[in-house]
Design an enzyme around this catalytic site. Sequence first.
Site, PDB file in Angstrom:
ATOM      1  N   ARG A  33       0.824  -1.206   0.000  1.00  0.00           N
ATOM      2  CA  ARG A  33       0.000   0.000   0.000  1.00  0.00           C
ATOM      3  C   ARG A  33       0.865   1.265   0.000  1.00  0.00           C
ATOM      4  O   ARG A  33       0.975   1.956  -1.001  1.00  0.00           O
ATOM      5  CB  ARG A  33      -0.950  -0.019   1.206  1.00  0.00           C
ATOM      6  CG  ARG A  33      -2.110   0.994   1.110  1.00  0.00           C
ATOM      7  CD  ARG A  33      -1.748   2.398   1.571  1.00  0.00           C
ATOM      8  NE  ARG A  33      -1.316   2.449   2.960  1.00  0.00           N
ATOM      9  CZ  ARG A  33      -0.857   3.549   3.535  1.00  0.00           C
ATOM     10  NH1 ARG A  33      -0.782   4.683   2.856  1.00  0.00           N
ATOM     11  NH2 ARG A  33      -0.445   3.537   4.790  1.00  0.00           N
ATOM     12  N   ASP A  34       1.482   1.564   1.098  1.00  0.00           N
ATOM     13  CA  ASP A  34       2.284   2.786   1.206  1.00  0.00           C
ATOM     14  C   ASP A  34       3.488   2.747   0.275  1.00  0.00           C
ATOM     15  O   ASP A  34       3.923   3.778  -0.244  1.00  0.00           O
ATOM     16  CB  ASP A  34       2.731   2.959   2.663  1.00  0.00           C
ATOM     17  CG  ASP A  34       3.379   4.301   2.923  1.00  0.00           C
ATOM     18  OD1 ASP A  34       3.036   5.280   2.242  1.00  0.00           O
ATOM     19  OD2 ASP A  34       4.227   4.375   3.821  1.00  0.00           O
ATOM     20  N   HIS A 226       6.056   4.561  12.791  1.00  0.00           N
ATOM     21  CA  HIS A 226       6.257   4.488  11.344  1.00  0.00           C
ATOM     22  C   HIS A 226       7.338   5.509  10.990  1.00  0.00           C
ATOM     23  O   HIS A 226       7.084   6.716  10.984  1.00  0.00           O
ATOM     24  CB  HIS A 226       4.927   4.827  10.656  1.00  0.00           C
ATOM     25  CG  HIS A 226       4.961   4.761   9.160  1.00  0.00           C
ATOM     26  ND1 HIS A 226       4.180   3.890   8.436  1.00  0.00           N
ATOM     27  CD2 HIS A 226       5.677   5.463   8.243  1.00  0.00           C
ATOM     28  CE1 HIS A 226       4.402   4.067   7.139  1.00  0.00           C
ATOM     29  NE2 HIS A 226       5.304   5.026   7.003  1.00  0.00           N
ATOM     30  N   CYS A 259       5.152   9.407   0.686  1.00  0.00           N
ATOM     31  CA  CYS A 259       3.807   9.958   0.766  1.00  0.00           C
ATOM     32  C   CYS A 259       3.602  10.905  -0.399  1.00  0.00           C
ATOM     33  O   CYS A 259       4.363  11.872  -0.537  1.00  0.00           O
ATOM     34  CB  CYS A 259       3.597  10.703   2.088  1.00  0.00           C
ATOM     35  SG  CYS A 259       1.998  11.531   2.184  1.00  0.00           S
ATOM     36  N   ASN A 268      10.779   5.194   3.052  1.00  0.00           N
ATOM     37  CA  ASN A 268      10.240   4.315   4.088  1.00  0.00           C
ATOM     38  C   ASN A 268      11.355   3.437   4.646  1.00  0.00           C
ATOM     39  O   ASN A 268      12.245   2.997   3.915  1.00  0.00           O
ATOM     40  CB  ASN A 268       9.162   3.403   3.493  1.00  0.00           C
ATOM     41  CG  ASN A 268       7.778   4.011   3.530  1.00  0.00           C
ATOM     42  OD1 ASN A 268       7.417   4.644   4.503  1.00  0.00           O
ATOM     43  ND2 ASN A 268       7.003   3.802   2.480  1.00  0.00           N
TER      44      ASN A 268
END
Length: 316
Positions: A33-34, A226, A259, A268
């Site tokens: 997803r991210d 996160h 993002c 990430n």
Amino acid sequence: MTSQNTPLADVLPRIAPQPGMPERVRIYEVGPRDGLQAEAVRVPTAVKVEFVRRLVDAGLTTVEVTSFVSPRWIPQLDDAHEVLTSVAPLDDIRLPVLVPNDRGLERALAAGAREIAVFASATESFAQNNLARDVEGVLAMFEPVVRRARAAGLPVRGYVSMCFGDPWEGDVEPRKVASVARRLLDMGCTSLSLGDTIGTGTPGHVLELLDTVRGAGIPLERTALHFHDTYGQALANVHAALTAGVTEFDSSAGGIGGCPYARSATGNLATEDLVWMLRGLGIDTGVDLTALATTSRWMADHLGRPSPSRVVTALT
């Protein structure tokens, strides 16, 4: 030094436990997803499904599969229904999905979602840029979503973004983060993830934030972190959080993602880099590092660029 005849895949860190560290950590894998949401290269549905299955085969027990957002916002995830229905159900595997509003929840429930996440912000600027509402408006939008999901028996994770810094507002006061986090728990969220969305956090800052969150009555056992590695601080920040008692961390296989709504939100924390450090500390994750690195190299090939993960580069 290792012998030239030693396969790199057989190289593992020496296990040297530290006092006060947890015995086990849950990794909340966000790569599908991210990780993929901001990728310019269109990833076929079949590849996304295979990515999830490979991650599960590597030992990851929580994999955030997709997001039921409008395709106008994130075209990469317009196949959310097909992806989720193709991978679910998997016994004993958590397959959460992100939902942005009540309509997203309807789509997720129709696809058989068993766990959802909602995405709030600690800052006004990001709330406006991400969801075109102020912080209060975002929380008001999510409250019926959370209530409905909980009534259906689904666990709900509440993300809080911009917990350490904001590209428009700069430093973020920990009390703002704690306030939003408290609101999410009070409306029914079963767990929280506090995000360093632009990667500006440092270990001392992490401990300060966790002290503030704990002071607001938020249990650390319901709190994940996160981290982004934009400034090279992600693993140091994980280590600090471990000493405070946090036992769940978000990461992305191969370090993919960021993002799409925040400047500087790159990098990430790579799941392989996290697993390498945790293994060295003697902390169990249940993850097969070699299988995971192989999967991330496979996905990097599909994306047409090298994996940002240092461990993937070393092992494959």
